[in-house]
Design a protein around this motif. Structure first.
Motif, PDB file in Angstrom:
ATOM      1  N   ALA A 192     -13.439  20.826  11.760  1.00  0.00           N
ATOM      2  CA  ALA A 192     -13.850  19.440  11.692  1.00  0.00           C
ATOM      3  C   ALA A 192     -12.684  18.479  11.936  1.00  0.00           C
ATOM      4  N   ALA A 193     -12.746  17.463  12.708  1.00  0.00           N
ATOM      5  CA  ALA A 193     -11.735  16.245  12.691  1.00  0.00           C
ATOM      6  C   ALA A 193     -11.972  15.637  11.544  1.00  0.00           C
ATOM      7  N   THR A 194     -13.189  15.200  11.247  1.00  0.00           N
ATOM      8  CA  THR A 194     -13.489  14.509   9.850  1.00  0.00           C
ATOM      9  C   THR A 194     -14.785  14.915   9.314  1.00  0.00           C
ATOM     10  N   ILE A 195     -14.700  14.920   8.013  1.00  0.00           N
ATOM     11  CA  ILE A 195     -15.886  15.514   7.071  1.00  0.00           C
ATOM     12  C   ILE A 195     -16.317  14.216   6.416  1.00  0.00           C
ATOM     13  N   SER A 196     -17.438  14.043   6.388  1.00  0.00           N
ATOM     14  CA  SER A 196     -17.980  12.817   5.553  1.00  0.00           C
ATOM     15  C   SER A 196     -19.240  13.295   4.796  1.00  0.00           C
ATOM     16  N   ALA A 197     -19.421  12.769   3.516  1.00  0.00           N
ATOM     17  CA  ALA A 197     -20.410  12.769   2.518  1.00  0.00           C
ATOM     18  C   ALA A 197     -20.706  11.806   1.767  1.00  0.00           C
ATOM     19  N   ARG A 198     -21.856  11.215   1.869  1.00  0.00           N
ATOM     20  CA  ARG A 198     -22.264   9.900   1.219  1.00  0.00           C
ATOM     21  C   ARG A 198     -22.841  10.245  -0.226  1.00  0.00           C
ATOM     22  N   ALA A 199     -23.765  11.170  -0.280  1.00  0.00           N
ATOM     23  CA  ALA A 199     -24.368  11.539  -1.179  1.00  0.00           C
ATOM     24  C   ALA A 199     -24.734  12.938  -1.320  1.00  0.00           C
ATOM     25  N   PHE A 200     -23.790  13.896  -1.557  1.00  0.00           N
ATOM     26  CA  PHE A 200     -24.189  15.094  -1.056  1.00  0.00           C
ATOM     27  C   PHE A 200     -23.885  16.024  -2.556  1.00  0.00           C
ATOM     28  N   ALA A 201     -22.747  15.975  -2.994  1.00  0.00           N
ATOM     29  CA  ALA A 201     -22.591  16.933  -4.317  1.00  0.00           C
ATOM     30  C   ALA A 201     -21.466  16.518  -5.115  1.00  0.00           C
ATOM     31  N   PRO A 202     -21.240  16.909  -6.535  1.00  0.00           N
ATOM     32  CA  PRO A 202     -19.885  16.470  -7.137  1.00  0.00           C
ATOM     33  C   PRO A 202     -18.751  16.769  -6.339  1.00  0.00           C
TER      34      PRO A 202
END
Length: 204
Positions: A125-135
């Protein structure tokens, strides 16, 4: 929308259409809190769009959005850029919505992966995002295998960003810094860069 963004007419139309699709689907399944619908554009769309300003590198590359749910930030980023977008979501009804929305918006560079992250094939991945995924610690542990030396991590963490960062192993903490959200004075975004490898995991 933040002043640094200048969406084209087509992008504005797609954002408007996405907002309509999201509100309509929210009446069928709980995608966003009903209390946030009146402030949808700031609370969800602009909040997602601001992540692009934190990753303006030339060339782009694969963007992986974890726990995409209602398509935030995945679909918003896909509307505003040509970056290949892989949205990972384990819940079937949400994946059905994501696929239908991507098709409706003609976002051909979007891929929806319906599976728990643990079962997703490893990709760089060039970018990894997560807005409401896990602690935060679990999020990083699960997604570390997708990272490379140049991976950019964009993790909105609300009011608890600094607190969650402080709980990470020191080797992980050193990869991240905190950015203030442009849409919420009380929210912050953890921005990181680099690969998290097996030797780093679990060290304190």
């Amino acid at each position: 929308m933040d002043a640094c963004f200048a969406p084209t007419e087509t992008q504005w139309a797609r954002l408007d259409r996405f907002a309509d699709l999201l509100v309509a689907e929210n009446a069928r399944q709980n995608l966003i809190a009903a209390s946030t619908v009146p402030t949808l554009w700031v609370r969800h769309i602009a909040d997602s769009a601001q992540l692009l300003a934190l990753d303006e590198r030339e060339g782009g590359g694969l963007w992986i959005d974890l726990g995409s749910g209602p398509g935030l930030p995945g679909l918003v980023v896909a509307i505003l850029s040509e970056r290949p977008m892989m949205m990972v979501e384990s819940r079937k009804r949400r994946c059905d919505f994501l696929r239908a929305a991507a098709a409706d918006l003609d976002l051909r560079h979007v891929e929806v992966v319906e599976a728990p992250l643990e079962r997703v094939e490893t990709r760089s991945a060039a970018t990894i995002s997560a807005r409401a995924f896990a602690p935060l610690d679990r999020l990083i542990d699960l997604s570390a295998r997708f990272s490379t030396e140049s991976t950019r991590w964009l993790l909105p963490k609300g009011r608890n960003a600094v607190k969650e960062l402080a709980l990470l192993p020191q080797a992980w903490q050193s990869l991240f810094h905190v950015e203030q959200s442009r849409t919420d004075a009380e929210s912050q975004i953890l921005v990181g860069e680099g690969k998290i490898g097996a030797k780093q995991r679990g060290k304190r």
